[in-house]
Enzyme design. Structure first.
Site, PDB file in Angstrom:
ATOM      1  N   ALA A  26       1.143  -0.817   0.038  1.00  0.00           N
ATOM      2  CA  ALA A  26      -0.254  -0.321  -0.154  1.00  0.00           C
ATOM      3  C   ALA A  26       0.916   1.458   0.184  1.00  0.00           C
ATOM      4  CB  ALA A  26      -0.954   0.188   1.049  1.00  0.00           C
ATOM      5  N   CYS A  27       1.472   1.786  -0.571  1.00  0.00           N
ATOM      6  CA  CYS A  27       2.101   2.833  -1.105  1.00  0.00           C
ATOM      7  C   CYS A  27       2.097   4.102  -1.441  1.00  0.00           C
ATOM      8  CB  CYS A  27       3.099   2.322  -2.017  1.00  0.00           C
ATOM      9  SG  CYS A  27       3.857   0.709  -1.426  1.00  0.00           S
ATOM     10  N   THR A  28       2.328   4.703  -2.039  1.00  0.00           N
ATOM     11  CA  THR A  28       1.816   6.551  -2.745  1.00  0.00           C
ATOM     12  C   THR A  28       2.858   7.035  -3.863  1.00  0.00           C
ATOM     13  OG1 THR A  28       0.406   6.894  -1.017  1.00  0.00           O
ATOM     14  CG2 THR A  28       0.972   8.630  -2.533  1.00  0.00           C
TER      15      THR A  28
END
Length: 530
Positions: A2-4
């Protein structure tokens, strides 16, 4: 994961560099210690087997040296995540994306099927390996590519051959180009060149919203894709356009617009673009052009001003400051403050910002900025990747909690500061500003040393120059230039100095916030014993 992600084209960045950056966030309830390492050619496997999917891949025989930020605990594989190789190509992998049922029905994920029964008995069914995924991508691709475009082509070929068990977004950059690749189902993929004048924001959602299939299946100037993508779209009725229009919208065709997206994904894109384009549109209120839950927030746009390294760090650390959605803020109420998933989250593992600078010689034009732990409470500092080893303070992470390495020290600081956010905020901000300034000074001082070593390369850089590169070279020439042993020693010494200064300042911050949070303990009592 779960990255940005944020990608900054060379004409949108403050100094003409290409910049790619991504938070690596672990799954909910998990924390993943990270290391910053150099992988030398003799350390790169020639035959690779994935821990999670059991897929096996034979690798080429002459890999390039590269940096990586792997897991300290290898029980689930390497997870190299981010690095720069000797051709000054950077890669960030991966941003987990969303998809929809139509895509998965047309091209299912390639998942590991365990063996059934015993090999010597009737009815035995052997194991069927899965495809490749985030665990594998960096190791399988970065050591073997000499341009960003080659990175797209190699990963695309691997996806078509082995498939994948998850949806992923992957960034590649060199001094001229940034490419963003998104997987589609089990075997398909699309990739688009980031416009030079634009930046891209990517939460965990398939993002590309305009795609020229004719270019991707033809000249591939700005777009690339799997060879049968046009037929795949038509055969499975994936194009949702009401009219026969160009360009094609992959976000509608391959992505999602779910309720969970509006809590977990779209608010992050909204906040990043709200910060980088504050004057372009109305961002707040009922009449806002885009709300946190909007599905049509652009994939790429031109910023209101040039984007700095500090801007990248700020947006990737943000928790909706100045809005009712800030969990540490005073606006809104308890419901609104916990309505959306922050960008700067507790389970951040690492942030790598890869900067390829056209105004520097090849040997020191790449910089990999590193942060560990939860971004609101950490600092982002630069290291030169074209070295033979990395500082122990960043490399020697294990699963043991200790203040003697950068990862765990940041984890401890974040936990203390979260409990006393208002009381520790000033100390954290001073630490971030001081270490950031130290980092820029280190880079500038090291650049001067390299200038004396590599004489005649750097003339006055002209940002308007059509080429915009002080030392343009073919990829093999870049590799030869980067393998300058004397220059590598200079860069390694600079990295060690940076790490030593970083540890000193991080120790001071730990001391400060430990005292502050200890004074706020509920069992404190103001009457002294003496």
């Amino acid at each position: 994961m779960a990255c940005t992600t944020i990608l900054v084209g060379k004409d949108a960045s403050y100094d003409g560099s290409t910049i790619i950056a991504r938070n690596e966030d672990s799954a909910n309830g998990e924390f993943c210690p990270k290391r910053f390492i150099v992988v030398k050619p003799d350390e790169q496997p020639r035959h690779y087997k994935s821990v999670l999917s059991h897929v096996e891949v034979d690798l080429p025989g002459e890999p390039l040296q590269y940096t990586a930020v792997p897991n300290a605990d290898l029980k689930e594989g390497i997870w190299g995540e981010a690095g720069v190789n000797e051709a000054n190509v950077a890669m960030s992998a991966t941003e987990t994306l969303t998809t929809n049922e139509r895509v998965l029905g047309a091209d299912p994920f390639v998942e590991l099927t365990p063996a059934k029964g015993k090999e010597s008995e009737d009815g035995y069914e052997p194991e069927v390996p899965g495809g490749i995924g985030e665990e594998d991508f960096l190791t399988l691709v970065l050591p073997y590519v000499k341009t960003a475009r080659e990175g797209v082509a190699r990963l695309g070929a691997l996806l078509e051959q082995y498939g994948t068990y998850e949806m992923n977004g992957v960034a590649f950059s060199d001094v001229d180009e940034i490419w963003w690749l998104e997987t589609v189902g089990g075997h398909h993929w699309i990739a688009k060149r980031v416009p030079d004048e634009a930046y891209v924001t990517m939460p965990n959602q398939l993002g590309i919203d305009e795609f020229d299939l004719d270019d991707a299946l033809g000249n591939q100037e700005e777009h690339m894709c799997s060879a049968d993508l046009g037929e795949f779209i038509e055969r499975n009725h994936l194009d949702l356009a009401v009219e026969n229009v160009t360009p094609f919208n992959p976000r509608d065709a391959f992505g999602s617009h779910s309720d969970s997206d509006h809590v977990y994904n779209t608010p992050r894109a909204w906040y990043m673009q709200r910060f980088l384009n504050p004057y372009d549109e109305q961002w707040d209120g009922q009449d806002a052009d885009h709300q946190p839950t909007s599905d049509d927030i652009p994939w790429a746009r031109q910023p209101d001003r040039k984007i700095t390294i500090e801007d990248v760090k700020y947006v990737l650390s943000s928790h909706y400051q100045g809005t009712p959605y800030d969990p540490y803020g005073k606006l809104g109420d308890q419901h609104s403050r916990h309505m959306f998933r922050p960008i700067g989250i507790n389970r951040q593992s690492q942030l790598s910002v890869m900067q390829i600078r056209p105004y520097r010689p090849q040997v020191n034009r790449a910089v990999q900025w590193i942060a560990y732990g939860s971004n609101p409470f950490n600092t982002l500092v630069p290291f030169f990747p074209n070295v033979d080893s990395t500082p122990k303070y960043l490399e020697d992470t294990t699963t043991r909690v200790t203040s003697e390495n950068f990862y765990w020290e940041n984890r401890i600081i974040a936990a203390l500061c979260d409990a006393s956010f208002a009381d520790t905020a000033n100390a954290v901000e001073r630490y971030q500003e001081k270490t950031g300034g130290m980092g820029h000074r280190m880079v500038a001082a090291t650049d001067e040393q390299i200038d004396r070593l590599v004489e005649g390369v750097v003339d006055e850089f002209d940002a308007e120059d059509e080429i915009g590169d002080v030392q343009p070279m073919e990829p093999d020439e870049i590799i030869e230039a980067v393998r300058n042993g004397e220059a590598r020693e200079v860069l390694a010494a600079a990295n060690e100095t940076m790490a030593a200064q970083l540890k000193e300042e991080t120790d001071k911050l730990l001391d400060s916030v430990l005292y502050t949070t200890s004074m706020n303990m509920k069992n404190g009592f103001h009457m002294s014993d003496f």
